[in-house]
Design an enzyme around this catalytic site. Structure first.
Site, PDB file in Angstrom:
ATOM      1  CB  ILE A  28      -0.963  -0.118   1.205  1.00 55.98           C
ATOM      2  CG1 ILE A  28      -1.925  -1.164   1.115  1.00 55.98           C
ATOM      3  CG2 ILE A  28      -1.909   1.354   1.308  1.00 55.98           C
ATOM      4  CD1 ILE A  28      -3.039  -1.157   2.302  1.00 55.98           C
ATOM      5  CB  ILE A  77       8.814   1.659  14.227  1.00 60.92           C
ATOM      6  CG1 ILE A  77       7.786   0.352  13.859  1.00 60.92           C
ATOM      7  CG2 ILE A  77       8.537   2.576  12.992  1.00 60.92           C
ATOM      8  CD1 ILE A  77       6.219   0.844  14.160  1.00 60.92           C
ATOM      9  CG  LEU A  96       0.659   2.132   5.398  1.00 58.92           C
ATOM     10  CD1 LEU A  96       1.549   3.046   4.309  1.00 58.92           C
ATOM     11  CD2 LEU A  96      -0.594   1.860   4.757  1.00 58.92           C
ATOM     12  CE1 TYR A 105      -1.588 -11.825   9.907  1.00 62.78           C
ATOM     13  CE2 TYR A 105      -3.976 -12.634   9.456  1.00 62.78           C
ATOM     14  CZ  TYR A 105      -2.811 -11.838   9.283  1.00 62.78           C
ATOM     15  OH  TYR A 105      -3.180 -10.869   8.270  1.00 62.78           O
ATOM     16  CE1 TYR A 185      -2.745  -7.830  10.647  1.00 62.92           C
ATOM     17  CE2 TYR A 185      -5.137  -8.512   9.867  1.00 62.92           C
ATOM     18  CZ  TYR A 185      -4.040  -7.525   9.690  1.00 62.92           C
ATOM     19  OH  TYR A 185      -4.049  -6.762   8.642  1.00 62.92           O
ATOM     20  CG  ASN A 214      -9.522  -9.301   1.241  1.00 60.49           C
ATOM     21  OD1 ASN A 214     -10.295  -9.007   2.294  1.00 60.49           O
ATOM     22  ND2 ASN A 214      -8.596 -10.385   1.097  1.00 60.49           N
ATOM     23  CE  LYS A 251      -0.558 -26.834  -2.957  1.00 60.92           C
ATOM     24  NZ  LYS A 251       0.828 -26.407  -2.429  1.00 60.92           N
ATOM     25  NE  ARG A 260     -11.063 -13.128   2.939  1.00 61.45           N
ATOM     26  CZ  ARG A 260     -11.437 -13.934   3.539  1.00 61.45           C
ATOM     27  NH1 ARG A 260     -12.882 -14.327   3.991  1.00 61.45           N
ATOM     28  NH2 ARG A 260     -10.746 -14.690   4.655  1.00 61.45           N
ATOM     29  CE1 TYR A 335      -6.164 -18.902   7.621  1.00 64.40           C
ATOM     30  CE2 TYR A 335      -7.985 -20.495   7.033  1.00 64.40           C
ATOM     31  CZ  TYR A 335      -7.339 -19.450   7.109  1.00 64.40           C
ATOM     32  OH  TYR A 335      -7.615 -18.480   6.012  1.00 64.40           O
TER      33      TYR A 335
HETATM   34  N1  LIG Z   1      -3.349  -4.934   1.785  1.00 64.46           N
HETATM   35  C1  LIG Z   1      -4.759  -5.065   2.198  1.00 64.46           C
HETATM   36  O1  LIG Z   1      -5.529  -5.574   1.685  1.00 64.46           O
HETATM   37  C2  LIG Z   1      -4.932  -5.021   3.531  1.00 64.46           C
HETATM   38  C3  LIG Z   1      -5.988  -5.200   4.278  1.00 64.46           C
HETATM   39  C4  LIG Z   1      -6.108  -5.006   5.605  1.00 64.46           C
HETATM   40  C5  LIG Z   1      -5.305  -4.247   6.395  1.00 64.46           C
HETATM   41  N2  LIG Z   1      -4.108  -3.854   5.625  1.00 64.46           N
HETATM   42  C6  LIG Z   1      -3.231  -3.142   6.685  1.00 64.46           C
HETATM   43  O2  LIG Z   1      -2.540  -2.083   5.656  1.00 64.46           O
HETATM   44  C7  LIG Z   1      -1.190  -2.024   6.192  1.00 64.46           C
HETATM   45  C8  LIG Z   1      -0.214  -2.329   4.996  1.00 64.46           C
HETATM   46  O3  LIG Z   1      -0.660  -3.062   4.442  1.00 64.46           O
HETATM   47  P1  LIG Z   1       0.288  -3.674   3.045  1.00 64.46           P
HETATM   48  O4  LIG Z   1      -0.768  -4.697   2.193  1.00 64.46           O
HETATM   49  O5  LIG Z   1       1.052  -2.624   2.165  1.00 64.46           O
HETATM   50  O6  LIG Z   1       1.563  -4.966   3.631  1.00 64.46           O
HETATM   51  P2  LIG Z   1       3.097  -4.725   3.511  1.00 64.46           P
HETATM   52  O7  LIG Z   1       3.280  -5.927   4.192  1.00 64.46           O
HETATM   53  O8  LIG Z   1       3.019  -4.670   1.974  1.00 64.46           O
HETATM   54  O9  LIG Z   1       3.482  -3.620   4.203  1.00 64.46           O
HETATM   55  C9  LIG Z   1       3.852  -3.310   5.346  1.00 64.46           C
HETATM   56  C10 LIG Z   1       5.232  -2.467   5.561  1.00 64.46           C
HETATM   57  O10 LIG Z   1       5.579  -2.259   6.869  1.00 64.46           O
HETATM   58  C11 LIG Z   1       6.835  -2.391   7.036  1.00 64.46           C
HETATM   59  N3  LIG Z   1       7.223  -2.843   8.480  1.00 64.46           N
HETATM   60  C12 LIG Z   1       6.553  -3.903   9.201  1.00 64.46           C
HETATM   61  N4  LIG Z   1       7.071  -3.742  10.451  1.00 64.46           N
HETATM   62  C13 LIG Z   1       7.931  -2.613  10.409  1.00 64.46           C
HETATM   63  C14 LIG Z   1       8.621  -1.929  11.491  1.00 64.46           C
HETATM   64  N5  LIG Z   1       8.816  -2.635  12.672  1.00 64.46           N
HETATM   65  N6  LIG Z   1       9.447  -0.968  11.304  1.00 64.46           N
HETATM   66  C15 LIG Z   1       9.387  -0.179   9.973  1.00 64.46           C
HETATM   67  N7  LIG Z   1       8.815  -1.120   8.838  1.00 64.46           N
HETATM   68  C16 LIG Z   1       7.920  -1.925   9.217  1.00 64.46           C
HETATM   69  C17 LIG Z   1       7.152  -3.839   6.025  1.00 64.46           C
HETATM   70  O11 LIG Z   1       8.632  -3.749   5.739  1.00 64.46           O
HETATM   71  C18 LIG Z   1       6.391  -3.509   4.822  1.00 64.46           C
HETATM   72  O12 LIG Z   1       7.042  -2.680   4.016  1.00 64.46           O
HETATM   73  C19 LIG Z   1      -0.969  -3.094   7.329  1.00 64.46           C
HETATM   74  O13 LIG Z   1      -1.155  -2.381   8.579  1.00 64.46           O
HETATM   75  C20 LIG Z   1      -2.166  -3.790   7.138  1.00 64.46           C
HETATM   76  O14 LIG Z   1      -2.559  -4.595   8.487  1.00 64.46           O
HETATM   77  C21 LIG Z   1      -3.950  -4.274   4.384  1.00 64.46           C
HETATM   78  O1  LIG Z   2      -3.339 -20.267  -1.818  1.00 66.18           O
HETATM   79  C1  LIG Z   2      -4.342 -19.984  -1.087  1.00 66.18           C
HETATM   80  C2  LIG Z   2      -4.215 -18.860  -0.273  1.00 66.18           C
HETATM   81  C3  LIG Z   2      -5.469 -18.227   0.517  1.00 66.18           C
HETATM   82  N1  LIG Z   2      -6.444 -18.873   0.198  1.00 66.18           N
HETATM   83  C4  LIG Z   2      -7.640 -18.294   0.905  1.00 66.18           C
HETATM   84  O2  LIG Z   2      -8.198 -17.250   0.332  1.00 66.18           O
HETATM   85  C5  LIG Z   2      -8.726 -16.337   1.536  1.00 66.18           C
HETATM   86  C6  LIG Z   2      -8.117 -15.135   1.549  1.00 66.18           C
HETATM   87  O3  LIG Z   2      -6.818 -15.176   1.870  1.00 66.18           O
HETATM   88  P1  LIG Z   2      -5.807 -14.010   2.005  1.00 66.18           P
HETATM   89  O4  LIG Z   2      -4.295 -14.421   2.167  1.00 66.18           O
HETATM   90  O5  LIG Z   2      -6.016 -12.871   0.914  1.00 66.18           O
HETATM   91  O6  LIG Z   2      -6.100 -13.307   3.459  1.00 66.18           O
HETATM   92  P2  LIG Z   2      -7.582 -12.759   4.307  1.00 66.18           P
HETATM   93  O7  LIG Z   2      -8.597 -12.331   3.351  1.00 66.18           O
HETATM   94  O8  LIG Z   2      -8.073 -14.043   4.825  1.00 66.18           O
HETATM   95  O9  LIG Z   2      -7.089 -11.802   5.134  1.00 66.18           O
HETATM   96  C7  LIG Z   2      -6.282 -10.598   4.819  1.00 66.18           C
HETATM   97  O10 LIG Z   2      -7.349  -9.769   5.057  1.00 66.18           O
HETATM   98  C8  LIG Z   2      -7.109  -8.584   5.365  1.00 66.18           C
HETATM   99  C9  LIG Z   2      -5.593  -8.005   5.917  1.00 66.18           C
HETATM  100  O11 LIG Z   2      -6.072  -7.747   7.112  1.00 66.18           O
HETATM  101  C10 LIG Z   2      -4.757  -9.120   5.614  1.00 66.18           C
HETATM  102  O12 LIG Z   2      -4.050  -8.522   4.548  1.00 66.18           O
HETATM  103  C11 LIG Z   2      -4.982 -10.475   5.626  1.00 66.18           C
HETATM  104  O13 LIG Z   2      -5.350 -10.901   7.192  1.00 66.18           O
HETATM  105  C12 LIG Z   2      -8.920 -17.115   2.570  1.00 66.18           C
HETATM  106  O14 LIG Z   2     -10.136 -17.958   2.592  1.00 66.18           O
HETATM  107  C13 LIG Z   2      -7.648 -18.380   2.626  1.00 66.18           C
HETATM  108  O15 LIG Z   2      -7.844 -19.408   3.383  1.00 66.18           O
HETATM  109  C14 LIG Z   2      -6.660 -20.072  -0.617  1.00 66.18           C
HETATM  110  O16 LIG Z   2      -7.573 -20.606  -0.736  1.00 66.18           O
HETATM  111  N2  LIG Z   2      -5.430 -20.417  -1.087  1.00 66.18           N
END
Ligand SMILES: NC(=O)c1ccc[n+]([C@@H]2O[C@H](COP(=O)([O-])OP(=O)(O)OC[C@H]3O[C@@H](n4cnc5c(N)ncnc54)[C@H](O)[C@@H]3O)[C@@H](O)[C@H]2O)c1
Ligand SMILES: O=c1ccn([C@@H]2O[C@H](COP(=O)(O)OP(=O)(O)O[C@H]3OC[C@@H](O)[C@H](O)[C@H]3O)[C@@H](O)[C@H]2O)c(=O)[nH]1
Length: 469
Positions: A28, A77, A96, A105, A185, A214, A251, A260, A335
């Protein structure tokens, strides 16, 4: 382009600000930095332990018009005394940083809880003490399971949106039992949300909480064995992309019955921009950010990705495109899953007038085009790649490449260069097809072999060090 005539939703001019973005090097963060650099005059202090995904924005040789508006600070951090100073230098902090892949998790619950709660505490504290605005990234997982999932399977109430649509100000947070460590988580995210909300109520912290549903698109997570550890399990988009690139069946965990809603990262970033630039409308709010129109079961997602990949790669579909695996086999003990996630959009609509635009098919098409262009060359070295198209590529490059075909680690060693190249090339559109081949298929020298040995000994450490350099 940055313009001084930009106005907010109420017609007021937007003043340039400095943003302290923690976790800016992630999926993000990289998209948000790109948007802020290319379309606004704001400055970004980008904090992360890694910067591969934003390297294309930082490289001085590219002489970007924004070179003086983005500064990368490599820091963790958990333990860095520079954090408070950087927050003080900014008008707004966006946090983030998190461990946010479900495979962690239940297998690394302590790291997950520390990352999502303990490590975020100083960020909230420094913002509150220094009167700085905070946009904190939470998750749709705080809702946990739907109320409807506890009804009898044949109950007609399961069809009633009141039992499954997730509302920021009404829906409860329903998690499984403690031994279902999946919820470590969600629970940590919930507690940090409550803490931020309480800082707002008791100490006047100006905050916005984002609950992403998502968000998917290019640069999400990693492809195991190419730009991440081969035993790593990313989120579903990258898992399925990996299977498609390797021509393996996708898978489906526990039959792929969970549902989702997926939103395109570029649509979601628009919502974050509105929050950044409309503080009066965003402060004190929790926002769902998702696309309720893009709902599928995971099985349907797999089927759609398979169809789209056939279109973008020109490769035929496998005879058996999917296989079922149990969650215990795939994720291990502890899980559990969210059954269904439909965001209610009332609050974000009312406050910010935001709506997602991109259909699931369209977002998968642009994302899988990116995955194919970025990773398919590295994939040439993988054992399971069998299509005639890829055989041709292998023949053409046999003399140049003595990587053992099929060794995933070797594929990884080749893929590392590709990733570094691929990301910047896609953004700058530089690099011809022949240049790509040279860079990705070069014969291994001594350094490559040492790299490969290091990778095989300690894949996690290898990528950590690689990213550090
Ligand atoms: N992508 C999604 O759909 C999604 C969904 C729900 C929530 N979120 C939330 O959005 C945020 C960003 O998600 P993302 O998908 O970009 O994940 P991401 O893993 O790509 O990005 C997280 C970044 O934080 C950095 N980071 C982690 N711990 C750190 C630390 N201690 N110090 C410095 N940097 C650190 C990582 O290196 C990484 O680059 C997260 O808080 C996640 O929980 C994302
Ligand atoms: O190879 C795979 C991977 C995942 N899955 C399934 O696909 C679904 C989505 O899985 P994701 O790995 O994208 O993760 P989830 O949607 O469960 O959770 C995500 O949601 C929001 C954020 O907070 C996080 O980025 C993450 O927790 C789950 O039901 C998982 O069991 C498969 O069936 N096959």
């Amino acid at each position: 382009m940055a313009s001084s005539a930009r106005v907010d939703l109420d017609g007021n001019p937007i003043k340039p600000i400095t943003i302290c973005m923690i976790g800016a090097g992630g999926f993000i963060g990289s998209h948000l930095c790109e948007k802020l650099m290319s379309e606004t005059p704001h400055k970004v202090l980008a904090l992360d332990v890694y910067n591969d995904k934003i390297k294309h924005l930082l490289e001085p040789e590219n002489a970007h018009p924004w070179s003086d508006r983005i500064q990368f600070h490599r820091l963790n951090i958990k333990q860095d005394s520079r954090l408070e100073g950087l927050i003080k230098m900014a008008d707004l902090t966006i946090n983030l940083a998190a461990i946010c892949t479900p495979a962690d998790y239940n297998t690394r619950p302590l790291d997950t809880i520390y990352s999502n709660f303990i490590d975020a505490l100083p960020v909230v504290k420094y913002c509150s003490e220094n009167n700085k605005r905070l946009i904190h990234f939470s998750t749709c997982e705080v809702y946990g399971k739907t109320i409807g999932s506890y009804l009898p399977k044949d109950s007609p109430l399961r069809q009633d949106p009141a039992y499954y649509v997730l509302k920021e100000d009404e829906s409860p947070c329903i998690f499984g039992s403690i031994e279902k460590q999946r919820w470590s988580y969600a629970c940590a995210k919930q507690l940090i949300e409550r803490l931020i909300y309480a800082e707002g109520a008791e100490n006047g912290l100006e905050f916005t909480i984002v609950r992403p549903f998502n968000w998917i698109g290019p640069r999400m997570d990693f492809i195991p064995g190419i730009d991440g550890p081969s035993e790593g399990v990313p989120r579903v988009l990258a898992c399925f992309s990996n299977n498609l690139l390797r021509r393996e069946p996708l898978k489906l965990v526990d039959g792929g019955q969970s549902q989702r809603t997926f939103v395109y990262i570029k649509d979601a970033i628009e919502a974050v921009m509105l929050m950044i630039e409309n503080p009066a409308r965003a402060n004190g709010h929790i926002f769902n950010v998702g696309n309720p129109n893009n709902e599928v079961t995971v099985r349907q997602l797999g089927e759609m990705m398979t169809e789209v990949y056939v279109k973008v790669s020109g490769e035929p579909k496998l005879e058996t495109p999917t296989i079922d695996v149990s969650s215990q086999e795939f994720y291990g003990v502890g899980y559990d899953d969210s059954d269904k996630r439909i965001p209610d959009m009332t609050i974000i609509n009312k406050q910010l007038g935001w709506n997602p635009k991109t259909s699931l098919w369209d977002l998968l098409e642009s994302t899988l085009t990116y995955q194919h262009r970025t990773y398919a060359e590295a994939d040439c070295n993988m054992e399971s790649k069998q299509s005639s198209e890829s055989s041709k590529k292998k023949e053409g490059s046999e003399n140049e490449s003595s990587y053992s075909v099929g060794a995933i680690a070797a594929g990884a060693a080749a893929g590392i260069g590709l990733l570094a190249w691929g990301l910047s090339a896609l953004v700058s559109s530089a690099g011809s097809e022949s240049e790509r081949k040279k860079k990705t298929m070069k014969a291994p020298g001594k350094d490559d072999i040492i790299q490969r040995e290091e990778f095989e000994r300690d894949p996690k450490g290898y990528f950590r060090d690689l990213r550090k350099n």
